[in-house]
Design a protein around this motif. Sequence first.
Motif, mmCIF file in Angstrom:
data_model
loop_
_atom_site.group_PDB
_atom_site.id
_atom_site.type_symbol
_atom_site.label_atom_id
_atom_site.label_comp_id
_atom_site.label_asym_id
_atom_site.label_seq_id
_atom_site.Cartn_x
_atom_site.Cartn_y
_atom_site.Cartn_z
ATOM 1 N N VAL A 219 0.959 -0.962 0.073
ATOM 2 C CA VAL A 219 0.030 -0.021 -0.071
ATOM 3 C C VAL A 219 0.908 1.282 -0.146
ATOM 4 O O VAL A 219 2.158 1.263 0.448
ATOM 5 N N ASP A 220 0.292 2.263 -0.470
ATOM 6 C CA ASP A 220 1.295 3.760 -0.465
ATOM 7 C C ASP A 220 0.973 4.367 0.620
ATOM 8 O O ASP A 220 0.437 3.980 1.608
ATOM 9 N N SER A 244 -6.905 2.378 8.074
ATOM 10 C CA SER A 244 -6.254 1.680 9.149
ATOM 11 C C SER A 244 -5.545 2.886 10.122
ATOM 12 O O SER A 244 -4.759 3.310 9.957
ATOM 13 N N PRO A 245 -6.555 3.091 10.992
ATOM 14 C CA PRO A 245 -6.232 4.308 11.941
ATOM 15 C C PRO A 245 -4.790 3.947 12.788
ATOM 16 O O PRO A 245 -4.004 4.983 12.907
ATOM 17 N N LYS A 250 1.165 5.379 13.250
ATOM 18 C CA LYS A 250 2.337 4.765 13.258
ATOM 19 C C LYS A 250 3.262 5.632 12.334
ATOM 20 O O LYS A 250 4.472 6.121 12.603
ATOM 21 N N LEU A 251 2.671 5.979 11.241
ATOM 22 C CA LEU A 251 3.419 6.704 10.254
ATOM 23 C C LEU A 251 3.534 8.100 10.666
ATOM 24 O O LEU A 251 4.577 8.655 10.438
ATOM 25 N N ALA A 252 2.526 8.687 11.308
ATOM 26 C CA ALA A 252 2.860 9.936 11.945
ATOM 27 C C ALA A 252 3.968 9.834 12.901
ATOM 28 O O ALA A 252 4.434 10.962 13.040
ATOM 29 N N LEU A 260 0.779 -5.898 14.679
ATOM 30 C CA LEU A 260 -0.622 -5.494 15.346
ATOM 31 C C LEU A 260 -1.658 -6.548 15.077
ATOM 32 O O LEU A 260 -1.386 -7.191 14.086
ATOM 33 N N LYS A 261 -2.402 -6.556 15.956
ATOM 34 C CA LYS A 261 -3.684 -7.499 15.737
ATOM 35 C C LYS A 261 -4.840 -6.653 15.477
ATOM 36 O O LYS A 261 -5.213 -5.712 16.109
ATOM 37 N N ALA A 262 -5.690 -7.004 14.336
ATOM 38 C CA ALA A 262 -6.615 -6.118 13.972
ATOM 39 C C ALA A 262 -7.567 -6.785 13.163
ATOM 40 O O ALA A 262 -7.203 -7.819 12.496
#
Length: 902
Positions: A219-220, A244-245, A250-252, A260-262
């Motif tokens: 994904v981008d 994906s919040p 994490k990117l922020a 992670l589990k989601a």
Amino acid sequence: MSVTPIDVNDNALKATNAFRHQRRSVVAAYLLALFVMTLLFGWLLNEQYQQEIEAAESRITARANVVTEWAKGVFAQSGQALFGLAELLTIQGMPDADNTQVLERALENLTHYVPLVNEVGVMDLNGRVLASSNGNRNAGANIGHTQFFNAFKQGGQQELITPLYWSDRNQHYYLYHGRRLDSPTGDFMGVVVSSIIPDIFADSLEQMHVYDGESIALVDSESRLIARHPALDEQFAVGRKIPSPQADQKLANEETAWSLKALSPVDDRERLFRMQRVGEYPMLAVVGIDLHELLAAWRQRALILSLVMGMLALLGAWGARHYLSRLALAQQLSQRIEEREQARAEAQVAAAAFQTHLGILITDARGRILKANDTFTRISGYSEAEVMGKNPRMFSSGLHNAAFYRRLWEQVLKTGKWEGEIWNQRKNGELFPEWLTISAVYDTDGVLTNYVATMSDISERKAAEQEIHQLAFYDPLTGLANRRLFMDRMGAALKELQRHQRCGALLFIDIDNFKQINDTLGHYTGDQLLQGLARRMSQMLRDTDTLARLGGDEFAVLIEGVDSNHGQTSQLAERIANKLLAVLAEPVVLAEESVTITGSIGITIMASSEHNVDDYLQQVDMALFQAKSTGRHTVCFFDPAMQAALLAHVKLEADLRHALANQQWQLYYQPQVNHQGTITGVEVLLRWLHPERGLVSPGEFIPLLESTELINEVGEWVLEDACYQLARWAQHPRLSQLTISVNISPMQFRDKDFLQRVDGVFARTQAPLHRLKLEVTESLFVEARDYARDKMLSLKAKGVRFSLDDFGTGYSSLAYLAQLPLDQLKIDQSFVQQVLESQANAAIVESTIALAESLNLEVIAEGVETEAQQAWLLAHDCRAYQGYLFGHPMEIEAFEAQILGR
């Protein structure tokens, strides 16, 4: 050795308790084992679960690393191609718009050498397409307005890759990879751009083997799907945003990799994801694994372990139940054996009960004695043979009448039993008390067959009761009534007064100086004296009067039922008191010495039922105190004025404790002047503004402050307020030279925390201490003079000055006057006011002034009320004064107004 019923019952109770204890222990052991097994199996399943998760996380981390490295390789090839093209254009320069055929062929060849790149183009410095690997299809297109192009031109970006970008011309998503073109001089001259189609990534991912429930995706940076394996339906095509919040967070935070589990937004199944940035490129590698598929084997093992644990729990429950059943059976068997033993023991008890410590007589229905036990023989003195066939009335003492025995047998016939105390006669004629129980015995048809009498000799108990009564109500030394009995009789006298209005009198007698007899002749001799005095005073009283020793050398007399006339009762009480004083004054021979003693007697008349026992005790105690205060060996009647004075004193003391909290204290200031009439300072005087009585005289409350030890707190408050006043005056030019004198009580000065309190006041107020004078009295130096001197020197070191107040009225001594660090002598007003009328007082004042001059001390006279007194003092070299002539004590506002007015 026989077994008693009590033993059998105890054994049965112990067996029952033991069975219950064993049953609780078995149940507790089973529950504990079940709990431990549950914990063990739970821990084992948790460990296996963690191992499965850790193994899966390691696997998807390795997958994510492979995908990341492969994606970085794609961008590296594109970057290498752009780098070579940029170098070529930098050397050859940018072609003209009309001469781009050569460049287009070169670009087309480049796409053949780098198959991962879909298209390559060159843009001039304005963003217009000069050449493209697709020929002139893009010629003339302009991207100069885009943020992508301006990042190179204006932002100085050297290399940049975009997230997925939708091409309206090709109706397709691309990833654009651009590189800045610079001239040999470093000027911007354009951009070379390659486009990468997402299908390249999808084709590559399809070459990777995936396990059941596993997925690999790219994904981008804007969470849009680039490629996924296995592929998805059209609902999740390339470019579809996958929310994906957690990934956005994490990117922020600029994290590079995380797990992670989601719930998967694709199929709503819970997955374990591994996400990694692809280098510095706007792309994430996402590897996920379905937790349901992953944990299938673990769930199977958990089911098997749960079944095993359930079987073990059932086996344990069956074993515990079987063991408890055996315990119950053993307990029942033991209980039946014990019941048999109890039955046999009861038969033995029935035989042994007859030989109990109680005397037992058995008669027939007509009252003829059939049997008697050994205890009866020991109590009465009669043998069994001597009483056989006779009637129990042979033991009668003659102290009970016929009516007593008639009521006794009526109750036996009515209730079947009588119990009580009775006096009988022994064989030797001695009368003795016994506790007798008579029971009637009936057969199964209800016919009276026998009487059974049990008896116990209670002679010793009666004697003990008498001794206890004597100790409880009589003084063991003198044999007189003690305080408890005296209080009981006072209560009875008050009830008599209330019913018949007959007055009584209460006398308290105290032996004067009895402590000296104990100290000189010994306590044994003192006890002999008290015994002799008790006998003498008893002979002087009527049989109806009560003489008691309340304790120590204090006696009391209660005269009851005299008359309803108060005067006659008072005369009788006075006559009795004088007789008692006379008998007390008779010489007594103690330790071969003749000793004469005296006593003091206080009297109160009990004429009103409105007062209770405590009221009259308080009254007579005050009367005794008054008798002792007036010189001893005297009689004093209670005067209500005494009680009024005492109550006023108590109330004043109670109000005193609230005075500081309620801000009832006030400071008054009396001026001190020099011989020219100039005010040089003031003396602080404490006043109490009582809410009901108004201003209370210091002569009343100062002794109370010292007796209740409140002088320390109040004295600290006075000193602190005076120091604050000094600090305020120091800021005023016309008041800064004034001194303040503060009286310090000897008790306050002797307090162990005095210096600490004073230092605290000085620290809080920051007063100029050289303007502060502490006035002390001569009584301070009677005891511990050196201790007081040390405290004075400590304060002198801080600048505080000392004045000796009321000089000449106490224990004036040149010895301490010469040794103490004093600064001033204050002549008492009792001398000052008599200097014109009394030559003796004039000589004392004149000598004091001369003494002060010889010791280099200042001298000030207080109580100056007339100009003639001041003139005399000035003529004899006294140049400082204080008194009504110069000003009455006043509040601070009035004093400051007087100073500033002058």
